[in-house]
Write a protein that holds these residues in place. Structure first.
Motif, PDB file in Angstrom:
ATOM      1  N   CYS A   1       0.861  -1.180   0.000  1.00 44.98           N
ATOM      2  CA  CYS A   1       0.000   0.000   0.000  1.00 44.98           C
ATOM      3  C   CYS A   1       0.898   1.231   0.000  1.00 44.98           C
ATOM      4  O   CYS A   1       1.847   1.300   0.778  1.00 44.98           O
TER       5      CYS A   1
ATOM      6  N   TRP B   1       0.548   3.937   1.256  1.00 50.38           N
ATOM      7  CA  TRP B   1       0.523   4.685   2.519  1.00 50.38           C
ATOM      8  C   TRP B   1       0.936   3.832   3.711  1.00 50.38           C
ATOM      9  O   TRP B   1       1.528   4.336   4.649  1.00 50.38           O
ATOM     10  N   CYS B   2       0.622   2.540   3.681  1.00 48.27           N
ATOM     11  CA  CYS B   2       0.846   1.701   4.855  1.00 48.27           C
ATOM     12  C   CYS B   2       2.031   0.758   4.699  1.00 48.27           C
ATOM     13  O   CYS B   2       2.511   0.213   5.688  1.00 48.27           O
TER      14      CYS B   2
ATOM     15  N   HIS C   1      -7.303  -0.363  -0.049  1.00 45.70           N
ATOM     16  CA  HIS C   1      -6.819  -0.947   1.209  1.00 45.70           C
ATOM     17  C   HIS C   1      -7.972  -0.921   2.219  1.00 45.70           C
ATOM     18  O   HIS C   1      -7.961  -0.158   3.183  1.00 45.70           O
TER      19      HIS C   1
ATOM     20  N   CYS D   1      -6.081   1.514   5.520  1.00 46.94           N
ATOM     21  CA  CYS D   1      -6.252   2.968   5.486  1.00 46.94           C
ATOM     22  C   CYS D   1      -7.430   3.404   4.609  1.00 46.94           C
ATOM     23  O   CYS D   1      -7.722   4.582   4.527  1.00 46.94           O
TER      24      CYS D   1
HETATM   25 ZN   LIG Z   1      -3.061   1.472   3.349  1.00 50.10          ZN
END
Ligand SMILES: [Zn+2]
Lengths: 164, 1012
Positions: free
Chosen positions: A43, A45-46, A96, A100
């Protein structure tokens, strides 16, 4: 009727989808070109998470038309119903969902399930190299799991086993 | 049976001779020792025949010594809920009071009615099932009961599994599959580099092939093999980053180095001694950066006439029984081979005290060393010879040998009496996992077998799995593979030296593969088995080729070769060889079948893991759930939720309860637990604009304090969700969705916000579980709500329909919505969820004076149907537009919204679509079946019967005292008052009259007309 701004589902202006994929050198060793794990999706962001965290969102870069009232039935139907289904590199959306909740894009080789790139919404698909279907039967030379790719041909070389 | 175990060697083996274990097989008592498998213990007792085959019920013995064995399948345990079919005797460890039974035989192993199949074998040729299916229908009808009764591999447990299973997720740098010489060195090399290593060994003990060698004759770094293994194990165990798993099979190699391991944790222990803290089995889901496949090699049998008798065993397996289990499975032994490894095995058996009477070698050129050793041991040598038949029903009694001239049998047969025939048909690298990983195999002419060619994933094969059969090569390839893997995973590897070997084993040397050993027996009389589990003979395979099923994949399915639970581990290469020769081509030219997961059968329990019983699927319950349970509610799953469907009283039927609850909600007061409704908090300056784009109707002018019902479509114009949304403030809305649709709606809305309209400042939060909701309904509900609330007069005169108010109940802040899903005066009280049960009890206590009745979802469905309100998913099925539902008025003209353009597509805009209407049966007591087809004629015409639509909802209404139904009917709105028919399974179609969907309004106007 008010017109909406085009969203970031679309490909940024000036970018042509059909130019981005380079066919791979067949002899490239697998795993050596930044390939990411199918069962671990990165991901943006994660970071890496299990695939079960994510949900698939279909083909990417299909912007919702902002001028639908002037579109023909068939042009609108193309947006609603028609998607490409390539054996090879496919740009697709993932969410996701259990993390998130952000949507992002992935380039995946559907013949081998390799994830070739992960990039955010609104970004252009990066240029990638992929082991694309090459044989007459449309099989990737290795990795597709189909009959045509099970046994080395007389002219093929091996690699990566601790062989003699 | 006696305790003597006549085939037990006087010494040796990894068994504990100090203890004797008693177990039962087929009702007889047997004895063995700790460390024995069922197979080794039975062989020690002279019991070779342990099963009958699947198709012909022929006697089957123990061929192999591990997971490769095809046909020695037994049923373990006699607890109906805890019994395992199809267990390989060669893998099941024995324990005190183990109960095992033979399969595929009735009434007993030695007298089996199904063996009749063997006599009718000429009538059960290759492709029998296909031919029967393809033939006239009657063929299958006639054969089916016999086949069903006779076939089947063991029986499944009949009740819930009482055992516990676990799943473990693990990441590692290097996964080493196989704990033999190769795997041990690979784990050592990777472990010393500091990598996180998992070493998985299928059997109970590390060592692999090292345990199948004469321990007196082999020295590793001057130590006995088991001492050397113990040293390696000790070093690995001392490393924190190394995990050793025994009794653990790598059964599946999936995409991107995801490997499934199956660990049998307590299966080897007597039931009473299985620690309760341990699961029965574990599934390890391993994601490995790098994998070393050290899975060894599988020996092939030889294919000759009558090669399926018990007492015919793989030569390598005999050596394993000798040295690992201290059992020599025969007294008078013949060895048949096509390569050097058979000679090593013969010598080994002779040295262990067996009387090896002859070695038969297909080859003419035999290494002088073997000839010298054999004649020294007094073994008769038949070079360039073939086996033309065997004798013995339940165990081999003799072999018939002839010389070969070219590819044919010649000369006089020599009859040799024996009680064990050890066959050595060459070794096949065990490349199952490699192939599952999608690597490409290479055909290696030197070993006449496929071996790993080119890797696709991050793995490497080493040792016998890679075609390196000599012990020294296994050690060195193991070192190299382990070091390579560690380096690839980012570690600096300094490979350990391979051990110094004294008395090690060479490879299999030269090999002469003959797909079917020649004999004088006419081909159509030959019973030469290729697949011992599925009873596939060379004749079947030749027939398949003759009939055109010549591709390996077709022939496999046509004959079922390699399709048993063993997946043809020992049979496949022989199958390919036979097909290749029948086609006049080479093995690499015809290719191989596909290796698929699992490598061997895995219990469903292990795969399910903890996801069984209550953990099978998460169940969501409301804060009021315990109350519903105490009242004896009947529950129904709605999405992930469990909702109270009805509250039957003592002695009351479900149907009666629904009628009573529905009546109460219209005549007095009812209360429904509506907590499960999806709730999304929508905030932000653009919240209003956003709602206007996702719902079909207009939202720009909805004032704070007011509520509105909305329809949500997909871009295809079809209804996907509905619900009431309340305006809390100009930039704040409380959206409700259907119970089952909440997660999907949130996901879709997020999608639009993030990707299509990122310019909108809107934030979505799911608040479904933050609010508990009690919906009170009925003429008395306004009074009750007023009494409940500290500060709200609910009289509809002041508290208008489709508005909401902040209020307090006992000081607890609540939101009260004046909305209705029944058409009756109704209020939905939302309270912070922790007060949900308290609120519910308050409502019931204060409502008691007004005769309050709790009602469930079934009454709720009935009540809304009386009013003609739709349920998304019941009246709609993804093909229904707002106009189809008669809700075209909810579609705004002024602005775009999701799905808008689709509503004017020619197909969506046509006027003869299926439209929602009411159906009233002529007989008011007849309740239509939901889903039943609506047709135009009183009798069904010949198929295909023209269908107008289907019934979507159908109930008996206690408030209207008649049946009511809604249906989607072609051009339904233009058929008002028409007579139509609803077909049913057993009876004439039911006559109905088309009506509007608001049955209550129809009743009221009828009453008015009568009174007026
Ligand atoms: Zn994420």
């Amino acid at each position: 009727m008010p017109r909406l701004d085009p969203g970031i589902r679309s490909v940024p202006a000036g970018f042509r989808m059909d130019r981005r994929i380079k066919s791979g050198d067949d002899d490239i060793k697998c795993g050596n070109w930044g390939r990411q794990e199918m069962f671990l999706i990165r991901c943006p962001w994660c970071g890496e998470r299990d695939v079960s965290d994510f949900s698939y969102g279909g083909e990417a870069h299909i912007a919702r038309p902002t001028d639908s009232e002037t579109m023909s039935d068939s042009a609108w139907a193309e947006f609603v119903f028609l998607r490409s289904n390539p054996k090879g590199v496919h740009a697709e959306r993932w969410n996701h969902q259990a993390g998130c909740r952000r949507w992002f894009n992935i380039l995946r080789n559907t013949a081998t399930d390799d994830i070739l790139a992960v990039y955010k919404m609104g970004e252009s698909p990066p240029e990638v190299t992929a082991n694309l279907p090459a044989t007459p039967s449309g099989e990737a030379a290795i990795g597709s799991g189909n009959d045509a790719a099970k046994i080395l041909g007389p002219d093929e070389t091996g690699g990566a086993t601790a062989g003699k | 049976m006696s305790k003597t175990q006549p085939y037990r060697l006087p010494k040796g083996g990894r068994i504990d001779r100090g203890r004797t274990i008693s177990f039962s097989f087929g009702g007889w008592a047997f004895h063995g020792h700790p460390g024995d498998t069922l197979a080794s213990a039975l062989l020690a007792n002279g019991q070779h025949m342990v099963a009958r085959s699947f198709k012909y019920h022929r006697p089957r013995g123990i061929l192999g010594a591990g997971s490769e064995d095809p046909a020695a399948l037994v049923q373990i345990g006699d607890d109906a809920n805890r019994t395992d079919p199809n267990t390989r005797a060669s893998e099941q460890e024995i324990y005190d009071s183990l109960i095992a039974r033979a399969q595929n035989c009735w009434p007993t192993l030695t007298y089996d009615v199904g063996a009749m199949n063997d006599l009718i074998a000429p009538f059960v040729p290759a492709g029998f099932y296909y031919k029967t299916f393809k033939g006239p229908l009657g063929n299958w009808m006639w054969f089916e009961p016999f086949i069903r009764a006779a076939a089947g591999l063991g029986h499944a447990p009949s009740g819930p599994d009482p055992d516990r299973y676990e799943a473990v997720n693990r990441h590692c740098d290097v996964l080493v599959v196989g704990g033999g010489p190769t795997g041990l060195m690979a784990a050592l090399a990777a472990g010393r580099a500091g990598a996180r290593v998992i070493l998985a060994e299928e059997t109970a003990e590390l060592g692999g092939a090292l345990l199948s060698r004469d321990p007196e004759a082999l020295r590793l770094n001057d130590a006995a093999p088991v001492e050397w293994i113990a040293g390696v194990r000790a070093e690995l165990e001392a490393r924190d980053e190394v995990t050793i798993l025994t009794r653990t099979t790598a059964f599946g190699y999936y995409s991107h180095n995801f490997v499934g391991l199956w660990e049998r944790v307590t299966d080897h222990l007597p039931e009473a001694e299985r620690p309760r803290r341990l699961p029965r089995q574990r599934l390890w889901r391993v994601r490995a950066k790098e994998v070393v496949l050290a899975t060894g090699a599988v020996e092939r049998p030889l294919v000759f006439h009558q090669n399926d008798r018990p007492g015919i065993m793989l030569a390598g397996a005999v050596r394993t029984y000798m040295h690992r289990y201290g059992v020599l499975p025969g007294k008078r032994i013949v060895v048949a081979t096509n390569n050097d490894s058979g000679w090593d095995a013969a010598l080994d058996m002779a040295q262990a005290g067996g009387e090896v009477v002859a070695v038969i070698d297909l080859r003419a050129d035999i290494a002088p060393r073997h000839l010298a050793e054999a004649s020294q041991a007094g073994i008769a040598i038949h070079a360039n010879a073939t086996i033309v038949g065997t004798e013995g029903r339940h165990r081999i009694r003799g072999v018939s040998v002839r010389a070969m001239s070219g590819a044919a049998a010649s000369g006089r047969p020599v009859e040799i009496a024996c009680d064990l025939l050890a066959v050595a048909g060459g070794w096949t690298p065990n490349a199952a996992l490699f192939s599952q990983s999608r690597g490409k195999l290479r055909y290696d002419g030197a070993i006449e077998a496929f071996r790993p060619g080119r890797s696709w994933q991050n793995e490497r094969s080493a040792g016998a799995a890679n075609g390196a059969f000599a012990m020294a090569d296994c050690f060195s390839e193991g070192v190299r593979a382990g070091a390579q893997a560690a380096t690839a995973a980012g570690f600096d590897a300094s490979p350990p030296p391979a051990p110094r070997i004294v008395g090690g084993q060479a490879g299999q040397g030269s090999i002469r593969v003959v797909p079917e050993l020649p004999s004088h027996v006419a081909p159509h009389r030959t019973r030469a088995f290729v697949d011992l589990q599925d009873d596939v003979t060379t004749k079947d395979l030749r027939l398949a080729v003759k009939e055109g099923y010549s591709s390996v994949e077709h022939a496999k399915r046509y004959t079922t070769a390699g399709m048993g639970t063993d997946q043809g581990k020992v049979a496949n290469l022989n199958t390919f060889g036979l097909l290749a020769s029948a086609r006049g081509e080479s093995v690499p030219a015809i290719g191989t079948t596909t290796y698929r997961q699992p490598y061997k059968p895995v219990t469903i329990g292990a795969i399910a893991g903890q996801h069984a019983g209550d953990h099978f699927a998460p169940r969501r319950t409301t804060p009021m759930h315990d109350w519903h349970k105490r009242q004896g509610a009947i529950f129904e799953p709605v999405g992930e939720w469990l909702r109270a469907r009805a509250y039957p009283k003592q002695g009351e039927s479900f149907e009666d309860a629904v009628q009573r609850e529905s009546k109460a909600a219209r005549t007095a007061i009812g209360v429904l637990d509506a907590s499960t409704l999806g709730k999304i908090d929508v905030r932000g300056p653009d919240a209003r604009t956003f709602l206007n784009r996702v719902y079909t109707n207009a939202w720009m002018k909805l004032a704070p304090g007011r509520c509105r019902y909305g329809l949500m479509l997909g871009e295809d114009g079809m209804v996907v969700d509905d619900g009431v949304t309340a305006c809390i403030a100009d930039d704040h809305f409380h959206m409700t969705t259907t119970t089952g649709g909440a997660a999907g709606v949130l996901s879709t809305l997020e999608d639009y916000l993030q990707t299509e309209w990122p310019d909108l400042k809107v934030y979505l939060t799911t608040v479904t579980e933050q609010w508990a909701v009690a919906a009170v309904c009925g003429p008395q509900s306004a009074r009750l709500v007023s009494e409940l609330c500290d500060d709200l007069d609910a009289d509809p005169a002041g508290f208008e329909f489709m508005t909401w108010r902040d209020a307090h109940i006992g000081g607890v802040p609540v939101r009260v919505f004046s909305i209705s899903f029944t058409g009756e005066l109704s209020y939905e009280i939302n309270i912070p969820a922790t007060y949900g049960l308290w609120l519910w009890e308050q409502v019931l206590e204060k409502g008691a004076l007004h005769g309050i009745t709790p009602y469930g979802t079934e009454a709720m469905h009935l009540l809304r149907a009386e009013k003609g309100f739709i349920i998304v998913g019941q009246e709609t099925d993804g093909t229904v537009t707002p106009d189809d539902l008669g809700l075209g008025g909810m579609v705004k003209k002024s602005a775009d919204f999701i799905g808008r353009r689709s509503l004017s597509r020619s197909d969506t805009a046509r006027t003869d679509r299926k439209q929602l209407v009411g159906l009233l049966t002529d007989d008011p007591n007849v309740v239509l079946m939901e889903g039943a087809h609506v047709i135009e004629t009183a009798a069904e015409s010949a198929p295909p019967v023209p269908m107008l639509g289907h019934v979507t909802s159908s109930y008996f209404s206690p408030n209207l005292d008649r049946s009511i139904a809604m249906a989607l009917v072609k051009s339904g709105r233009s058929r008002m008052g028409d007579k139509l028919f609803v077909s049913r399974r057993d009876g004439a179609p039911i006559p109905v009259t088309v009506s509007g969907t608001d049955f209550l309004a129809a009743k009221d106007s009828a009453t008015e007309a009568k009174n007026g």
